[in-house]
Design an enzyme around this catalytic site. Sequence first.
Site, PDB file in Angstrom:
ATOM      1  N   GLU A 172      57.659  35.158  40.840  1.00 24.21           N
ATOM      2  CA  GLU A 172      57.436  34.040  41.377  1.00 24.21           C
ATOM      3  C   GLU A 172      56.561  34.067  42.704  1.00 24.21           C
ATOM      4  O   GLU A 172      56.620  35.377  43.152  1.00 24.21           O
ATOM      5  CB  GLU A 172      58.706  32.932  40.906  1.00 24.21           C
ATOM      6  CG  GLU A 172      59.424  33.096  40.456  1.00 24.21           C
ATOM      7  CD  GLU A 172      60.676  32.005  40.591  1.00 24.21           C
ATOM      8  OE1 GLU A 172      61.766  31.829  39.665  1.00 24.21           O
ATOM      9  OE2 GLU A 172      61.342  32.424  41.789  1.00 24.21           O
ATOM     10  N   CYS A 219      51.775  31.500  27.592  1.00 27.35           N
ATOM     11  CA  CYS A 219      51.970  33.154  26.751  1.00 27.35           C
ATOM     12  C   CYS A 219      52.205  33.334  25.717  1.00 27.35           C
ATOM     13  O   CYS A 219      51.925  34.154  24.865  1.00 27.35           O
ATOM     14  CB  CYS A 219      53.381  33.539  27.226  1.00 27.35           C
ATOM     15  SG  CYS A 219      53.689  34.167  29.361  1.00 27.35           S
ATOM     16  N   CYS A 242      56.283  30.271  27.012  1.00 24.00           N
ATOM     17  CA  CYS A 242      55.942  29.069  27.665  1.00 24.00           C
ATOM     18  C   CYS A 242      54.511  28.759  26.491  1.00 24.00           C
ATOM     19  O   CYS A 242      54.488  29.845  25.855  1.00 24.00           O
ATOM     20  CB  CYS A 242      55.420  29.328  29.156  1.00 24.00           C
ATOM     21  SG  CYS A 242      54.467  30.356  29.266  1.00 24.00           S
ATOM     22  N   ASN A 255      59.575  38.696  35.214  1.00 25.05           N
ATOM     23  CA  ASN A 255      58.868  36.771  35.849  1.00 25.05           C
ATOM     24  C   ASN A 255      58.700  37.681  37.316  1.00 25.05           C
ATOM     25  O   ASN A 255      59.483  37.888  38.378  1.00 25.05           O
ATOM     26  CB  ASN A 255      59.402  35.519  35.391  1.00 25.05           C
ATOM     27  CG  ASN A 255      61.069  35.429  35.865  1.00 25.05           C
ATOM     28  OD1 ASN A 255      61.828  36.701  35.640  1.00 25.05           O
ATOM     29  ND2 ASN A 255      61.143  34.542  36.821  1.00 25.05           N
ATOM     30  N   GLU A 286      56.122  37.687  30.043  1.00 23.00           N
ATOM     31  CA  GLU A 286      55.259  38.042  28.850  1.00 23.00           C
ATOM     32  C   GLU A 286      54.146  39.085  29.171  1.00 23.00           C
ATOM     33  O   GLU A 286      53.835  39.661  28.277  1.00 23.00           O
ATOM     34  CB  GLU A 286      55.476  37.362  27.938  1.00 23.00           C
ATOM     35  CG  GLU A 286      56.296  36.724  27.644  1.00 23.00           C
ATOM     36  CD  GLU A 286      57.575  35.550  28.061  1.00 23.00           C
ATOM     37  OE1 GLU A 286      58.198  34.917  27.895  1.00 23.00           O
ATOM     38  OE2 GLU A 286      56.931  35.361  29.613  1.00 23.00           O
ATOM     39  N   CYS A 322      54.616  35.332  34.298  1.00 26.22           N
ATOM     40  CA  CYS A 322      55.681  34.902  33.311  1.00 26.22           C
ATOM     41  C   CYS A 322      55.963  36.613  32.990  1.00 26.22           C
ATOM     42  O   CYS A 322      55.408  37.356  32.652  1.00 26.22           O
ATOM     43  CB  CYS A 322      54.878  34.762  31.977  1.00 26.22           C
ATOM     44  SG  CYS A 322      54.889  32.769  32.386  1.00 26.22           S
TER      45      CYS A 322
END
Length: 133
Positions: free
Chosen positions: A41, A86, A83, A39, A52, A50
């Site tokens: 940010e 994803c 999520c 990830n 994934e 993310c």
Amino acid sequence: MTLIDEARKVRELAYAPYSRFKVGAAVRGRNGVVYVGCNVENVAYPEGTCAEAGAIAAMVAGGETELVEVCVIAESGKPIPPCGGCRQKLAEFGDANVPVLLATTGGQTLATTIGDLLPGRFDATHMADVAPQ
């Protein structure tokens, strides 16, 4: 290295200065190559990426468009699922029966599949009757 080892290793590279919640993901393409992502940010939250999604992007950039195995790891009390976005991304590149291993850095795991994570998935067959313009 195993898929979980690759996910664990890339998790350490995550850029998570705001949430401090590092996630690593590894996917194996049909070609056998393992692609990883973490990830990333951004201060303009939620404009991050993310883990994934990063692994899938690396897979596609590597010339592969089909995944056959997935692993996601985070430091959490229990294995974390991808999520919703994803889950749809995984479903775009993997069949419903593709194994997904969700793991914690403490050693807990949960084995599932893309189909179990996203039942009733939306896919290209839903658009099969649309006439080209």
